[in-house]
Design a protein around this motif. Structure first.
Motif, mmCIF file in Angstrom:
data_model
loop_
_atom_site.group_PDB
_atom_site.id
_atom_site.type_symbol
_atom_site.label_atom_id
_atom_site.label_comp_id
_atom_site.label_asym_id
_atom_site.label_seq_id
_atom_site.Cartn_x
_atom_site.Cartn_y
_atom_site.Cartn_z
ATOM 1 N N LEU A 218 0.809 -1.220 0.000
ATOM 2 C CA LEU A 218 0.000 0.000 0.000
ATOM 3 C C LEU A 218 0.839 1.265 0.000
ATOM 4 O O LEU A 218 0.346 2.339 -0.343
ATOM 5 C CB LEU A 218 -0.919 0.007 1.238
ATOM 6 N N ILE A 219 2.097 1.141 0.402
ATOM 7 C CA ILE A 219 2.976 2.307 0.500
ATOM 8 C C ILE A 219 3.862 2.358 -0.740
ATOM 9 O O ILE A 219 4.641 1.430 -1.003
ATOM 10 C CB ILE A 219 3.834 2.243 1.781
ATOM 11 N N ASN A 220 3.758 3.444 -1.497
ATOM 12 C CA ASN A 220 4.466 3.519 -2.791
ATOM 13 C C ASN A 220 5.822 4.191 -2.669
ATOM 14 O O ASN A 220 6.266 4.899 -3.571
ATOM 15 C CB ASN A 220 3.606 4.246 -3.817
ATOM 16 N N ILE A 221 6.495 3.964 -1.548
ATOM 17 C CA ILE A 221 7.845 4.478 -1.355
ATOM 18 C C ILE A 221 8.605 3.472 -0.496
ATOM 19 O O ILE A 221 8.009 2.752 0.308
ATOM 20 C CB ILE A 221 7.816 5.871 -0.666
ATOM 21 N N THR A 222 9.900 3.378 -0.712
ATOM 22 C CA THR A 222 10.708 2.464 0.096
ATOM 23 C C THR A 222 10.763 2.986 1.525
ATOM 24 O O THR A 222 11.072 4.153 1.767
ATOM 25 C CB THR A 222 12.136 2.359 -0.465
ATOM 26 N N TRP A 223 10.448 2.121 2.502
ATOM 27 C CA TRP A 223 10.357 2.563 3.891
ATOM 28 C C TRP A 223 11.085 1.584 4.799
ATOM 29 O O TRP A 223 11.439 0.471 4.413
ATOM 30 C CB TRP A 223 8.893 2.682 4.325
ATOM 31 N N THR A 224 11.289 2.016 6.040
ATOM 32 C CA THR A 224 11.875 1.141 7.054
ATOM 33 C C THR A 224 11.296 1.494 8.410
ATOM 34 O O THR A 224 10.539 2.460 8.548
ATOM 35 C CB THR A 224 13.415 1.245 7.072
ATOM 36 N N ASP A 225 11.635 0.703 9.409
ATOM 37 C CA ASP A 225 11.215 0.975 10.782
ATOM 38 C C ASP A 225 12.303 0.513 11.744
ATOM 39 O O ASP A 225 13.316 -0.085 11.336
ATOM 40 C CB ASP A 225 9.872 0.310 11.100
ATOM 41 N N LEU A 226 12.114 0.821 13.021
ATOM 42 C CA LEU A 226 13.152 0.504 14.004
ATOM 43 C C LEU A 226 13.334 -0.996 14.192
ATOM 44 O O LEU A 226 14.433 -1.455 14.483
ATOM 45 C CB LEU A 226 12.821 1.162 15.348
ATOM 46 N N SER A 227 12.267 -1.763 14.032
ATOM 47 C CA SER A 227 12.384 -3.207 14.237
ATOM 48 C C SER A 227 13.317 -3.835 13.208
ATOM 49 O O SER A 227 14.044 -4.781 13.504
ATOM 50 C CB SER A 227 11.003 -3.872 14.177
ATOM 51 N N ARG A 228 13.333 -3.305 11.997
ATOM 52 C CA ARG A 228 14.226 -3.826 10.960
ATOM 53 C C ARG A 228 15.681 -3.456 11.231
ATOM 54 O O ARG A 228 16.594 -4.073 10.695
ATOM 55 C CB ARG A 228 13.774 -3.324 9.582
ATOM 56 N N LEU A 229 15.878 -2.421 12.029
ATOM 57 C CA LEU A 229 17.230 -2.010 12.401
ATOM 58 C C LEU A 229 17.682 -2.646 13.713
ATOM 59 O O LEU A 229 18.778 -2.365 14.200
ATOM 60 C CB LEU A 229 17.284 -0.488 12.536
ATOM 61 N N LYS A 230 16.803 -3.488 14.282
ATOM 62 C CA LYS A 230 17.093 -4.158 15.556
ATOM 63 C C LYS A 230 17.318 -3.142 16.681
ATOM 64 O O LYS A 230 18.141 -3.351 17.573
ATOM 65 C CB LYS A 230 18.325 -5.077 15.432
ATOM 66 N N ILE A 231 16.549 -2.033 16.628
ATOM 67 C CA ILE A 231 16.649 -0.997 17.657
ATOM 68 C C ILE A 231 15.355 -0.998 18.463
ATOM 69 O O ILE A 231 14.262 -0.867 17.903
ATOM 70 C CB ILE A 231 16.876 0.400 17.041
ATOM 71 N N ALA A 232 15.467 -1.164 19.773
ATOM 72 C CA ALA A 232 14.293 -1.193 20.648
ATOM 73 C C ALA A 232 14.193 0.127 21.414
ATOM 74 O O ALA A 232 15.104 0.502 22.154
ATOM 75 C CB ALA A 232 14.398 -2.355 21.631
ATOM 76 N N ILE A 233 13.091 0.833 21.196
ATOM 77 C CA ILE A 233 12.852 2.110 21.876
ATOM 78 C C ILE A 233 11.426 2.109 22.408
ATOM 79 O O ILE A 233 10.490 1.730 21.689
ATOM 80 C CB ILE A 233 13.048 3.304 20.919
ATOM 81 N N ASP A 234 11.263 2.513 23.652
ATOM 82 C CA ASP A 234 9.918 2.688 24.208
ATOM 83 C C ASP A 234 9.317 3.931 23.570
ATOM 84 O O ASP A 234 9.809 5.041 23.763
ATOM 85 C CB ASP A 234 10.004 2.846 25.731
ATOM 86 N N ARG A 235 8.274 3.748 22.773
ATOM 87 C CA ARG A 235 7.732 4.907 22.048
ATOM 88 C C ARG A 235 7.140 5.956 22.987
ATOM 89 O O ARG A 235 7.070 7.129 22.637
ATOM 90 C CB ARG A 235 6.698 4.475 21.014
ATOM 91 N N ASN A 236 6.729 5.560 24.204
ATOM 92 C CA ASN A 236 6.233 6.540 25.167
ATOM 93 C C ASN A 236 7.337 7.521 25.566
ATOM 94 O O ASN A 236 7.112 8.725 25.665
ATOM 95 C CB ASN A 236 5.674 5.833 26.406
ATOM 96 N N VAL A 237 8.528 6.998 25.776
ATOM 97 C CA VAL A 237 9.680 7.848 26.125
ATOM 98 C C VAL A 237 10.034 8.744 24.948
ATOM 99 O O VAL A 237 10.304 9.946 25.110
ATOM 100 C CB VAL A 237 10.888 6.981 26.536
ATOM 101 N N LEU A 238 10.020 8.181 23.738
ATOM 102 C CA LEU A 238 10.329 8.963 22.542
ATOM 103 C C LEU A 238 9.301 10.077 22.342
ATOM 104 O O LEU A 238 9.661 11.220 22.008
ATOM 105 C CB LEU A 238 10.362 8.041 21.322
#
Length: 263
Positions: A218-238
């Protein structure tokens, strides 16, 4: 017909990614056996990766870090904080309720059915796994340069992400944040009630923490997220760090061109 309160309660129960008995979910939520599968199967629609075992159990492939309302409220006691499980759009909600807002008030959601992207595009984010944040601000000047404001807000968010240890961050003018050549976050700024001496703005921020593969087509652009980078961040803190930084910087707008202090 799905009751979103029951849906959210079920998601909260299974968010730990452990094995859960489906019969227990039926009893806890006072629903019949046919309806439980209506709710569980609907999770795919909201980007939740749910699996089943022996037709008796269900579990999430990855745990979900849900929004911590008390933690967020505690950090911004002077602001109105609107937190929803499912909403049409956080930007739209603030726009429709602008008459009761003060600068710095925010809206957050676990999921948006019609999240707003730039140039009229839809912003996709799976339930409970990403940041869908909007902030209202009344700027005491009408001579605002939106492109400049978008860049500066992107710089604020990018700096925070770098401080959290996220590598290879770059800004694509004026309001997209990439990790190398893949889109990772976006900024949308909308203006309202432009007058001689003031203008209302709503800043929308979307950040990919964990994106479901359901949205890949559904997304017509190359994308990434933190899980693919093996980075764990509490989004509440962010979220708290981003909102605090925006509060500080927006208060420091100095002149008619909306120049921010050095970031």
């Amino acid at each position: 017909m799905i009751d979103y309160n029951i849906f959210s309660k079920i998601v909260n129960t299974i968010s730990d990614a452990k094995l859960h008995q489906i019969n227990e979910l039926i009893e806890e939520n006072l629903i019949n056996s046919n309806n439980i599968y209506l709710y569980l199967n609907a999770m795919y629609q909201y980007g939740i990766d749910i699996s089943f075992k022996q037709s008796k159990y269900c579990y999430l492939k990855k745990p979900i870090c849900l929004l911590n309302k008390m933690y967020i409220y505690k950090n911004f006691p002077k602001n109105k904080i609107f937190i929803f499980n499912i909403i049409c759009s956080t930007n739209q909600y603030l726009a429709q309720n602008m008459s009761i807002l003060n600068s710095g008030d925010i809206c957050l959601a676990e999921y948006q059915t019609h999240g707003k992207g730039t140039r009229g595009k839809k912003w996709f984010a799976s339930f409970g796994n990403n940041i869908c944040l909007s902030m209202y601000w009344n700027i005491k000047t009408s001579l605002i340069n939106l492109s400049q404001l978008s860049v500066k807000i992107s710089q604020i968010v990018a700096k925070i992400l770098i401080n959290f240890g996220i590598p290879k961050i770059r800004i694509k003018f004026p309001n997209d944040i990439f990790i190398e050549d893949k889109k990772f976050a976006g900024i949308l700024i909308e203006t309202f009630n432009k007058k001689k001496c003031s203008v209302d703005i709503i800043i929308g921020i979307g950040i990919n923490i964990i994106m479901s593969n359901i949205y890949s087509k559904l997304i017509n652009i190359t994308w990434t997220d933190l899980s693919r980078l093996k980075i764990a961040i509490d989004r509440n803190v962010l979220i708290v760090h981003i909102v605090s930084a925006l509060h500080d910087q927006l208060k420091k707008i100095q002149n008619k061109y909306s120049i921010f202090d050095e970031i």
